[in-house]
Structure formats: structure tokens, C-alpha cells
Design an enzyme around this catalytic site. Structure first.
Site, PDB file in Angstrom:
ATOM      1  N   LEU A  64       0.816  -1.210   0.000  1.00  0.00           N
ATOM      2  CA  LEU A  64       0.000   0.000   0.000  1.00  0.00           C
ATOM      3  C   LEU A  64       0.857   1.270   0.000  1.00  0.00           C
ATOM      4  CD1 LEU A  64      -2.824  -1.040   2.514  1.00  0.00           C
ATOM      5  CD2 LEU A  64      -2.854  -1.155   0.021  1.00  0.00           C
ATOM      6  N   CYS A  65       1.959   1.241  -0.747  1.00  0.00           N
ATOM      7  CA  CYS A  65       2.824   2.422  -0.834  1.00  0.00           C
ATOM      8  C   CYS A  65       3.198   2.699  -2.292  1.00  0.00           C
ATOM      9  CB  CYS A  65       4.065   2.268   0.032  1.00  0.00           C
ATOM     10  SG  CYS A  65       4.915   0.683  -0.092  1.00  0.00           S
ATOM     11  N   GLY A  66       2.236   2.511  -3.173  1.00  0.00           N
ATOM     12  CA  GLY A  66       2.463   2.839  -4.573  1.00  0.00           C
ATOM     13  C   GLY A  66       3.507   1.936  -5.215  1.00  0.00           C
TER      14      GLY A  66
END
Length: 290
Positions: A88-90
Site C-alpha cells: 500500500l505504498c504505490g
């Protein structure tokens, strides 16, 4: 066309997701401030140590110190790949593993490559690749401190001095600001004295007490272990920045989706009301005719 119940369920689901992403953004922003302070405080110290090393590199003529600078015939390579433990951090993790995988397949295609992942995401990726994997430090980012980083640095130094590896490279994201991370791969060992001199500028003349050799035998390992710690701090700050931005975009996208769903809900509701009115009017007309 979806019925009213389906649209209401989707609206509730998207609203819940938006609350989660908003909360994760706030948590990442708080963690980012701490991580950013850590790397900002570390950089001047690390740069000064590198400057000292660059000043002294040309005058090192002792075998115990030359081992850090001598260029060997490259046969065995160690890639230290710093990713995160969570997603969930690109594209934060994808960029790192892609760069490391490119090094494995292109730059070191004819060498024996060992990957030392720091972070579970890198470990999970390279577990599926045809490389030698050393996972003993994959969870070192949890509760990161200097002792953990220096332990990793000491392991790398011992393996290099013993001839287990001929080149060591570190792949990580360097922190610039909350929205920008610079994908970096640095040659950790052997030390490139020429590039360090070019980076640090003019040389200084030092007086040594005790001897220069005694000081450097203690100083060089500390400088190298500090570089490992700085790389891990850079990656940690970059991770929180990337996650904060990704969650901010996800929150905005959820808001746009909610607007579209509410428009669709109103349209479906109006269509249902129109249908019901038509049925009532039709039924009344049928009764009056009967």
C-alpha cells in the site's frame, strides 16, 4: 441497471474504504515526521565521515586497509535490496525490486549473485527468482536502530574481507521529500575513492594521534556501517512518504467514486419511483374502465 440495494451496499463499502485510507494517511504522516527527522540528522554526520575517508584514501598503504579499496576480479556479488515489510505504498517496492532484478539479469548476468533483502517485500519477490537468497536480515526494519544496522554492516564487511564477495551493491529509495523518492543503487564495496573525492571536494591535512593506521582500522568499518544505517533510514522515510501519498490519492479516488455512486443511486431511485407511479396510474385507469 443495478437496483437500489446494490448501490447502497457499494456506497457503504466505498465510504468504509475511504475512512481506512484516510486513517492510514494520517498514521503515515506521523511516522514520516519521525523518520524524516532521523535521516536529516544522520546525513551531515555520514557526509562528514565520507569526507574524512575521501581525504585519506590515497595515503592508505596497509594491507588491512587496502582490502576495502582494491578492485578484484568480479565473480561473486552481493546485492543488498532494501524494501518495506508492507505494501500500500504505490510503486515504492516495485521500483526497487525491478532495479535489483535488472542488475541481476544484465550487469551481473555472468556472476554468482546473492541477494540480501532487508524488508519482507524484497524477500518475497526474490524467493521466486533463480538467485541465491539470504533472508537472515529481512525483518530488520521492525524497530530500526543503529545496532541492527551495524550488525548488518558488520556481516557484510566480514563476508567481503573473507573473500566471499567481490562486489557489494545496495539498492534502495533515497528520501528527497514526502512526494519524491530517488531510486538509487550504490557500490558499497570496494570503496570508489575517486568518486568520493569528487563528491567531497578539496582535501584537508590532518594530524593523527595515535597513528593514522590505528585510527583508520577503527574508522573505515564505522563509516561503512554508518552508510548501511543511512540507507535504511532513507528507505524508511521514503516508504512512509510513498504510503502517505498513495493513501491520499486513494482517499481522493474514493471521494470521486462516492460522488458517482450517489448520482447513480439518485437515478435508480427516480427510475423506481417513476415505475411505481406508472404502475399506480395504469392500475387506476384499468379500474375506472372496468
Amino acid at each position: 441497471m443495478a437496483n437500489l440495494k446494490e448501490v447502497r451496499i457499494r456506497i457503504t463499502s466505498v465510504g468504509s474504504t475511504q475512512q481506512i485510507t484516510k486513517a492510514m494517511k494520517l498514521v503515515s504522516a506521523t511516522k514520516l515526521r519521525r523518520a524524516q527527522n532521523g535521516i536529516i540528522q544522520m546525513r551531515p554526520y555520514a557526509q562528514k565521515l565520507n569526507g574524512i575517508l575521501a581525504n585519506l584514501a590515497d595515503s592508505i598503504d596497509v594491507d588491512s586497509l587496502k582490502v576495502y579499496f582494491d578492485q578484484r576480479k568480479v565473480s561473486n556479488v552481493l546485492l543488498v535490496v532494501i524494501t518495506s515489510d508492507r505494501g500500500l505504498c504505490g510503486s515504492f517496492n516495485a521500483n526497487v525490486v525491478k532495479r535489483a532484478n535488472t542488475l541481476v539479469k544484465e550487469k551481473y548476468a555472468n556472476n554468482n549473485v546473492t541477494v540480501l533483502p532487508i524488508g519482507k517485500k524484497g524477500s518475497d519477490f526474490f524467493a521466486k527468482q533463480p538467485v541465491t537468497l539470504n533472508t537472515q536480515f529481512k525483518e530488520s526494519l521492525q524497530g530500526l536502530n543503529s545496532d541492527k544496522a551495524f550488525t548488518i554492516g558488520q556481516y557484510i564487511l566480514d563476508a567481503y574481507r573473507n573473500g566471499k564477495y567481490d562486489v557489494v551493491e545496495i539498492v534502495y529509495n533515497q528520501f528527497k521529500n514526502a512526494a519524491t523518492q530517488i531510486l538509487t543503487n550504490d557500490q558499497f564495496l570496494p570503496i570508489d575513492a575517486a568518486s568520493m573525492t569528487a563528491t567531497t571536494g578539496k582535501k584537508n591535512d590532518y594530524l593523527f594521534e595515535p597513528s593514522k593506521v590505528e585510527i583508520l582500522e577503527e574508522l573505515i568499518p564505522r563509516i561503512l556501517k554508518t552508510q548501511v544505517y543511512r540507507s535504511m533510514l532513507d528507505s524508511l522515510a521514503s516508504e512512509h512518504g510513498a504510503r502517505m501519498v498513495a493513501m491520499d490519492k486513494a482517499t481522493d479516488n474514493a471521494g470521486e467514486l462516492l460522488k458517482a455512486l450517489k448520482v447513480e443511486y439518485n437515478r435508480v431511485r427516480q427510475a423506481a419511483i417513476t415505475t411505481e407511479i406508472s404502475e399506480i396510474v395504469g392500475g387506476a385507469a384499468a379500474l375506472s374502465q372496468g
